[in-house]
Write an enzyme that holds these catalytic residues in place. Structure first.
Site, PDB file in Angstrom:
ATOM      1  N   ASN A  55       0.911  -1.166   0.000  1.00  9.91           N
ATOM      2  CA  ASN A  55       0.000   0.000   0.000  1.00  9.91           C
ATOM      3  C   ASN A  55       0.935   1.196   0.000  1.00  9.91           C
ATOM      4  O   ASN A  55       1.680   1.390   0.961  1.00  9.91           O
ATOM      5  CB  ASN A  55      -0.853  -0.077   1.263  1.00  9.91           C
ATOM      6  CG  ASN A  55      -1.883   1.022   1.411  1.00  9.91           C
ATOM      7  OD1 ASN A  55      -2.293   1.288   2.541  1.00  9.91           O
ATOM      8  ND2 ASN A  55      -2.332   1.625   0.342  1.00  9.91           N
ATOM      9  N   ASN A  87      -6.454  10.484  -0.786  1.00  5.83           N
ATOM     10  CA  ASN A  87      -6.509   9.340  -1.697  1.00  5.83           C
ATOM     11  C   ASN A  87      -6.083   9.740  -3.104  1.00  5.83           C
ATOM     12  O   ASN A  87      -5.970  10.928  -3.429  1.00  5.83           O
ATOM     13  CB  ASN A  87      -7.947   8.797  -1.752  1.00  5.83           C
ATOM     14  CG  ASN A  87      -8.360   8.172  -0.447  1.00  5.83           C
ATOM     15  OD1 ASN A  87      -7.625   7.368   0.132  1.00  5.83           O
ATOM     16  ND2 ASN A  87      -9.526   8.559   0.042  1.00  5.83           N
ATOM     17  N   CYS A 143      -5.233   6.210   8.144  1.00  4.72           N
ATOM     18  CA  CYS A 143      -4.479   5.395   7.186  1.00  4.72           C
ATOM     19  C   CYS A 143      -3.500   4.544   7.991  1.00  4.72           C
ATOM     20  O   CYS A 143      -2.452   5.041   8.408  1.00  4.72           O
ATOM     21  CB  CYS A 143      -3.753   6.300   6.200  1.00  4.72           C
ATOM     22  SG  CYS A 143      -2.838   5.400   4.932  1.00  4.72           S
ATOM     23  N   GLY A 144      -3.883   3.294   8.242  1.00  7.48           N
ATOM     24  CA  GLY A 144      -3.084   2.444   9.139  1.00  7.48           C
ATOM     25  C   GLY A 144      -1.691   2.167   8.602  1.00  7.48           C
ATOM     26  O   GLY A 144      -0.683   2.340   9.303  1.00  7.48           O
ATOM     27  N   HIS A 192     -15.690   1.981   7.222  1.00  9.33           N
ATOM     28  CA  HIS A 192     -15.431   0.654   6.639  1.00  9.33           C
ATOM     29  C   HIS A 192     -16.692  -0.194   6.649  1.00  9.33           C
ATOM     30  O   HIS A 192     -17.417  -0.217   7.650  1.00  9.33           O
ATOM     31  CB  HIS A 192     -14.352  -0.074   7.452  1.00  9.33           C
ATOM     32  CG  HIS A 192     -12.973   0.476   7.264  1.00  9.33           C
ATOM     33  ND1 HIS A 192     -12.097  -0.003   6.313  1.00  9.33           N
ATOM     34  CD2 HIS A 192     -12.337   1.503   7.887  1.00  9.33           C
ATOM     35  CE1 HIS A 192     -10.964   0.693   6.374  1.00  9.33           C
ATOM     36  NE2 HIS A 192     -11.081   1.609   7.315  1.00  9.33           N
ATOM     37  N   ASN A 202     -14.677   2.319   2.763  1.00 12.41           N
ATOM     38  CA  ASN A 202     -13.729   1.291   2.320  1.00 12.41           C
ATOM     39  C   ASN A 202     -14.422  -0.053   2.502  1.00 12.41           C
ATOM     40  O   ASN A 202     -15.212  -0.209   3.458  1.00 12.41           O
ATOM     41  CB  ASN A 202     -12.464   1.371   3.179  1.00 12.41           C
ATOM     42  CG  ASN A 202     -11.811   2.742   3.081  1.00 12.41           C
ATOM     43  OD1 ASN A 202     -11.135   3.060   2.120  1.00 12.41           O
ATOM     44  ND2 ASN A 202     -12.046   3.582   4.093  1.00 12.41           N
ATOM     45  N   GLU A 240     -10.552   0.122  -1.561  1.00  8.08           N
ATOM     46  CA  GLU A 240     -10.431   1.365  -0.791  1.00  8.08           C
ATOM     47  C   GLU A 240     -11.198   2.524  -1.427  1.00  8.08           C
ATOM     48  O   GLU A 240     -11.130   2.728  -2.654  1.00  8.08           O
ATOM     49  CB  GLU A 240      -8.958   1.762  -0.652  1.00  8.08           C
ATOM     50  CG  GLU A 240      -8.193   0.931   0.336  1.00  8.08           C
ATOM     51  CD  GLU A 240      -6.917   1.608   0.779  1.00  8.08           C
ATOM     52  OE1 GLU A 240      -6.844   2.849   0.695  1.00  8.08           O
ATOM     53  OE2 GLU A 240      -5.996   0.896   1.200  1.00  8.08           O
ATOM     54  N   ARG A 241     -11.894   3.248  -0.586  1.00  8.33           N
ATOM     55  CA  ARG A 241     -12.592   4.471  -1.016  1.00  8.33           C
ATOM     56  C   ARG A 241     -11.582   5.391  -1.695  1.00  8.33           C
ATOM     57  O   ARG A 241     -10.511   5.625  -1.164  1.00  8.33           O
ATOM     58  CB  ARG A 241     -13.199   5.163   0.201  1.00  8.33           C
ATOM     59  CG  ARG A 241     -13.854   6.495  -0.049  1.00  8.33           C
ATOM     60  CD  ARG A 241     -14.472   7.105   1.181  1.00  8.33           C
ATOM     61  NE  ARG A 241     -13.472   7.390   2.226  1.00  8.33           N
ATOM     62  CZ  ARG A 241     -13.766   8.097   3.337  1.00  8.33           C
ATOM     63  NH1 ARG A 241     -14.997   8.534   3.559  1.00  8.33           N
ATOM     64  NH2 ARG A 241     -12.832   8.310   4.247  1.00  8.33           N
ATOM     65  N   CYS A 298      -4.443  -2.813   3.442  1.00  7.80           N
ATOM     66  CA  CYS A 298      -5.143  -1.670   4.037  1.00  7.80           C
ATOM     67  C   CYS A 298      -5.103  -1.865   5.548  1.00  7.80           C
ATOM     68  O   CYS A 298      -5.737  -2.795   6.070  1.00  7.80           O
ATOM     69  CB  CYS A 298      -6.586  -1.609   3.533  1.00  7.80           C
ATOM     70  SG  CYS A 298      -7.518  -0.219   4.219  1.00  7.80           S
ATOM     71  N   GLY A 299      -4.360  -1.005   6.226  1.00  6.10           N
ATOM     72  CA  GLY A 299      -4.168  -1.166   7.669  1.00  6.10           C
ATOM     73  C   GLY A 299      -5.457  -0.937   8.438  1.00  6.10           C
ATOM     74  O   GLY A 299      -5.863  -1.753   9.272  1.00  6.10           O
ATOM     75  N   SER A 300      -6.129   0.167   8.142  1.00  7.87           N
ATOM     76  CA  SER A 300      -7.393   0.434   8.860  1.00  7.87           C
ATOM     77  C   SER A 300      -8.440  -0.599   8.461  1.00  7.87           C
ATOM     78  O   SER A 300      -9.308  -0.949   9.269  1.00  7.87           O
ATOM     79  CB  SER A 300      -7.881   1.854   8.558  1.00  7.87           C
ATOM     80  OG  SER A 300      -8.039   2.060   7.159  1.00  7.87           O
ATOM     81  N   GLY A 301      -8.316  -1.135   7.246  1.00  3.83           N
ATOM     82  CA  GLY A 301      -9.228  -2.198   6.803  1.00  3.83           C
ATOM     83  C   GLY A 301      -9.006  -3.470   7.590  1.00  3.83           C
ATOM     84  O   GLY A 301      -9.966  -4.169   7.954  1.00  3.83           O
TER      85      GLY A 301
HETATM   86  N1  LIG Z   1      -4.680   2.556   2.962  1.00  2.00           N
HETATM   87  C1  LIG Z   1      -5.190   3.075   4.218  1.00  2.00           C
HETATM   88  C2  LIG Z   1      -6.657   3.324   4.194  1.00  2.00           C
HETATM   89  C3  LIG Z   1      -6.981   4.547   3.432  1.00  2.00           C
HETATM   90  C4  LIG Z   1      -8.428   4.831   3.612  1.00  2.00           C
HETATM   91  C5  LIG Z   1      -8.931   5.733   2.519  1.00  2.00           C
HETATM   92  N2  LIG Z   1      -9.099   4.988   1.288  1.00  2.00           N
HETATM   93  C6  LIG Z   1     -10.250   6.335   2.934  1.00  2.00           C
HETATM   94  O1  LIG Z   1     -10.827   7.041   2.112  1.00  2.00           O
HETATM   95  O2  LIG Z   1     -10.675   6.132   4.090  1.00  2.00           O
HETATM   96  C7  LIG Z   1      -4.842   2.183   5.394  1.00  2.00           C
HETATM   97  O3  LIG Z   1      -3.819   1.502   5.340  1.00  2.00           O
HETATM   98  O4  LIG Z   1      -5.596   2.220   6.392  1.00  2.00           O
END
Ligand SMILES: N[C@H](CCC[C@H](N)C(=O)O)C(=O)O
Length: 276
Positions: free
Chosen positions: A13, A66, A75-76, A161, A192, A210-211, A219-222
């Site tokens: 990512n 983004n 963004c994790g 999410h 997301n 991802e959104r 995706c960390g937060s995912g």
């Molecule tokens: N890649 C990111 C998430 C980005 C989230 C973004 N796409 C949004 O609009 O919330 C992660 O590692 O958490």
């Protein structure tokens, strides 16, 4: 004007990191899209800015945009890269450091193996905090997607999410269902979309649409969102290995009332200058 940046990634990512501590961030959405274009610009999943903190309890702040130029609240993978970036700059003290994300404070710590551990705060399930349109908070919701009901979990890690439980992540209809749920009217600010396969009570496989980007390698937060939703359903234990196409993250969440922790790698790729 030349914009100096660091190119980094967390499990594929990928990010452009810009030091904005000395001067405010000046690119508009169109300029961010050009910078993020993988043919006409540098290319990234997210643009990250390192900024001076407004919150007196935080050492630094960071911003997140983004590929499509829209901002994000968290963004994790990116915050792990910010931590490594600050450490290389000699700006990260020993132990845990509080950083100010667009959605509130997080805490990061460099681990002996070079990985970064982050306290992501507590998952937010209240619909109004996601935001998600629902009468009341629930473990699962039926969302109307192109005339059929899809069952999801909904949670915020500082960004919205949706989590869809699937029997085989590799075969999940990410490119079809991802954008349909991302743009569902049930998510007023979009979302997301994670497709999570439970492998064991301590292991899941996950792919994320991802959104504002599309499917990413990680995706960390995912990963945090998927563990939060599945743990709340009682389907996984507190410590979970999350296998993503780009590699593995560790997520730990005791449950409601506790912060959620994520740990994993963060890598430098190159330094560059971009002619804005
Ligand atoms: N890649 C990111 C998430 C980005 C989230 C973004 N796409 C949004 O609009 O919330 C992660 O590692 O958490």
């Amino acid at each position: 004007m030349a914009l100096r940046f660091s190119k980094m990634h967390g499990l594929g990512n990928d990010f452009v990191v810009v030091d904005c501590r000395a001067r405010p961030f000046i690119l508009d959405a169109a300029a961010i899209r050009r910078l993020g274009d993988r043919h006409f610009g540098v290319g990234f999943d997210q643009l990250l800015t390192v900024e001076t903190a407004r919150d007196p309890d935080c050492a630094f702040a960071y911003g997140i945009w983004n590929t499509d130029g829209t901002p994000s609240g968290q963004c994790g993978n990116g915050l792990r890269c910010i931590a490594r970036w600050l450490a290389r700059d000699g700006a990260l003290g020993e132990g845990a450091t509080r950083l100010e994300s667009p959605s509130g404070p997080v805490q990061v710590e460099l681990l002996a193996d070079g990985h970064v551990r982050a306290d992501m705060g507590e998952p937010r399930f209240a619909p109004e905090r996601i935001p998600f349109l629902a009468e009341e908070e629930a473990d699962r919701y039926a969302v109307d997607v192109v005339g059929r009901d899809v069952e999801i979990g909904a949670v915020s890690m500082g960004n919205p999410h949706a989590v869809v439980e699937v029997s085989d992540a590799a075969a999940a209809p990410v490119a079809v269902l991802g954008p349909q749920i991302e743009h569902s009217p049930s998510f007023p600010q979009g979302c997301n979309v994670g497709f999570a396969q439970i492998v064991a009570r301590d292991a899941i496989r996950l792919r994320v649409w991802e959104r504002g980007v599309g499917e990413t390698l990680a995706c960390g937060s995912g990963a945090c969102a998927a563990v939060a939703v599945l743990r709340r359903r009682g389907l996984v234990d507190a410590d979970v290995r999350v296998g993503l196409p780009g590699g593995e993250l560790r997520v730990r969440w005791e449950g409601p009332g506790h912060p959620l922790w994520m740990s994993g790698p963060a890598s430098f790729v190159f330094e560059g200058e971009y002619d804005v």
